[in-house]
Design an enzyme around this catalytic site. Structure first.
Site, mmCIF file in Angstrom:
data_model
loop_
_atom_site.group_PDB
_atom_site.id
_atom_site.type_symbol
_atom_site.label_atom_id
_atom_site.label_comp_id
_atom_site.label_asym_id
_atom_site.label_seq_id
_atom_site.Cartn_x
_atom_site.Cartn_y
_atom_site.Cartn_z
ATOM 1 N N HIS A 154 -4.107 3.193 2.465
ATOM 2 C CA HIS A 154 -3.583 4.003 1.360
ATOM 3 C C HIS A 154 -3.843 3.346 0.000
ATOM 4 O O HIS A 154 -3.228 3.723 -0.999
ATOM 5 C CB HIS A 154 -2.080 4.244 1.538
ATOM 6 C CG HIS A 154 -1.758 5.138 2.691
ATOM 7 N ND1 HIS A 154 -2.086 6.479 2.708
ATOM 8 C CD2 HIS A 154 -1.137 4.893 3.878
ATOM 9 C CE1 HIS A 154 -1.680 7.017 3.850
ATOM 10 N NE2 HIS A 154 -1.107 6.065 4.579
ATOM 11 N N HIS A 190 0.795 -1.601 8.916
ATOM 12 C CA HIS A 190 0.379 -0.192 9.002
ATOM 13 C C HIS A 190 1.268 0.664 9.890
ATOM 14 O O HIS A 190 1.572 1.795 9.541
ATOM 15 C CB HIS A 190 -1.075 -0.041 9.455
ATOM 16 C CG HIS A 190 -1.510 1.396 9.598
ATOM 17 N ND1 HIS A 190 -1.609 2.236 8.511
ATOM 18 C CD2 HIS A 190 -1.860 2.130 10.684
ATOM 19 C CE1 HIS A 190 -2.013 3.439 8.930
ATOM 20 N NE2 HIS A 190 -2.164 3.392 10.233
ATOM 21 N N HIS A 230 4.418 0.303 10.730
ATOM 22 C CA HIS A 230 5.769 0.423 10.189
ATOM 23 C C HIS A 230 6.891 -0.122 11.073
ATOM 24 O O HIS A 230 7.979 -0.399 10.568
ATOM 25 C CB HIS A 230 6.098 1.893 9.859
ATOM 26 C CG HIS A 230 5.313 2.450 8.719
ATOM 27 N ND1 HIS A 230 5.903 2.950 7.571
ATOM 28 C CD2 HIS A 230 3.983 2.596 8.526
ATOM 29 C CE1 HIS A 230 4.966 3.381 6.741
ATOM 30 N NE2 HIS A 230 3.787 3.163 7.303
ATOM 31 N N HIS A 274 -4.554 -4.660 8.800
ATOM 32 C CA HIS A 274 -3.943 -3.343 8.639
ATOM 33 C C HIS A 274 -4.608 -2.388 9.628
ATOM 34 O O HIS A 274 -5.694 -1.858 9.375
ATOM 35 C CB HIS A 274 -4.149 -2.878 7.196
ATOM 36 C CG HIS A 274 -3.246 -1.768 6.784
ATOM 37 N ND1 HIS A 274 -1.938 -1.976 6.391
ATOM 38 C CD2 HIS A 274 -3.454 -0.437 6.703
ATOM 39 C CE1 HIS A 274 -1.390 -0.823 6.076
ATOM 40 N NE2 HIS A 274 -2.280 0.128 6.263
ATOM 41 N N GLU A 293 0.798 -1.223 0.000
ATOM 42 C CA GLU A 293 0.000 0.000 0.000
ATOM 43 C C GLU A 293 0.838 1.285 0.000
ATOM 44 O O GLU A 293 0.303 2.357 -0.285
ATOM 45 C CB GLU A 293 -0.953 0.007 1.195
ATOM 46 C CG GLU A 293 -0.282 0.134 2.540
ATOM 47 C CD GLU A 293 -1.031 1.093 3.453
ATOM 48 O OE1 GLU A 293 -2.190 1.420 3.154
ATOM 49 O OE2 GLU A 293 -0.440 1.524 4.447
ATOM 50 N N ASN A 294 2.123 1.186 0.317
ATOM 51 C CA ASN A 294 3.002 2.359 0.287
ATOM 52 C C ASN A 294 4.086 2.236 -0.775
ATOM 53 O O ASN A 294 5.082 2.952 -0.746
ATOM 54 C CB ASN A 294 3.680 2.563 1.649
ATOM 55 C CG ASN A 294 2.708 2.900 2.758
ATOM 56 O OD1 ASN A 294 2.692 2.256 3.794
ATOM 57 N ND2 ASN A 294 1.877 3.909 2.555
#
Length: 252
Positions: free
Chosen positions: A56, A163, A165, A138, A27-28
């Site tokens: 995201h 999510h 990190h 997430h 997603e990133n």
């Protein structure tokens, strides 16, 4: 930076662990803002078999052009009905099958459908045909992730959080046989703040003024999780966190 880390490390990780199925949260992947079709194609060419997403998912408009046609990529299943894409898939690779489910938490994130009820609906259906099931939850709140781990213990093979990190240190196999980790950790710049340039993030915290965040350009870090499953039961037999730093890692 994260894509470079993935490309650089996957060959050695595959040689060491010999995984049947590789799943990545993407997603990133597009410089911290969603994913593109080109990036997803790169992931698959490098050896990733399935891609999960998160809050995201829609940051890059390119996703609307291909998400409905890419069966190997899923977005949170508890997005509202009618949302493009799918929330679960069965990934087939190296003669094995792994059902994957993506869910998004509601604590400190936008209000969407209940991830617990959604997980019940999807996993009860998947378990009719599949024993090995991975859930990417997430979510922001540690408590919500831990709750999901217990909620799905014995029904999902793996519940791993994404999510936030930062890789957590609570990897465990729950009593029902579910491998659980609150957060798998990020793949991307090591010396930024959650992957972003430090000065911009510090300025935001200290001034509360609008700031444009940019992905940090320093050395990379790679976090992940390896889980060995009993195919006859779907229960986890072994799990190991993975943490690699650019220029500092040696794969034994």
């Amino acid at each position: 930076m994260g894509r470079k880390a993935l490309k650089d490390t996957l060959p050695s990780l595959k040689a060491k662990y010999n995984p049947h199925v590789i799943i990545a949260n993407g997603e990133n992947a597009a410089s911290g803002r969603g994913i593109t079709q080109s990036i997803a194609k790169d992931f698959f060419e490098w050896g990733v078999h399935g891609i999960t997403m998160g809050n995201h998912t829609w940051d890059n408009k390119d996703i609307f052009d291909f998400i409905d046609d890419e069966p190997r990529m899923i977005r949170p299943a508890n997005f509202p009905p009618g949302t493009p894409g799918r929330g679960a898939a069965v990934i087939k690779a190296n003669g094995k099958e792994l059902a994957i489910v993506n869910l998004q938490g509601r604590t400190f994130l936008p209000a969407i459908d209940c991830p617990f009820r959604t997980s019940d609906e999807i996993i009860d259906q998947l378990r009719k045909k599949h024993k090995c099931i991975l859930v990417d939850f997430h979510a922001e709140a540690t408590s919500e992730k831990i709750a999901m781990g217990w909620h799905l213990d014995g029904r999902a093979s793996i519940v791993v959080g994404t999510h936030t990190h930062v890789q957590s240190n609570d990897d465990t196999i729950l009593p029902g046989g579910t491998a659980y980790l609150t957060d798998a950790g990020m793949v991307g710049p090591k010396d930024g703040i959650l992957g972003m340039e430090r000065e911009a993030v510090l300025r935001k915290f200290k001034t509360q003024l609008p700031v444009r965040f940019e992905v940090d350009k320093g050395k990379w870090q790679f976090h992940g999780l390896f889980v060995q499953l009993d195919e006859s039961t779907g229960k986890a037999k072994k799990m190991e966190k993975i943490r690699l730093l650019e220029d500092e890692w040696i794969m034994s």
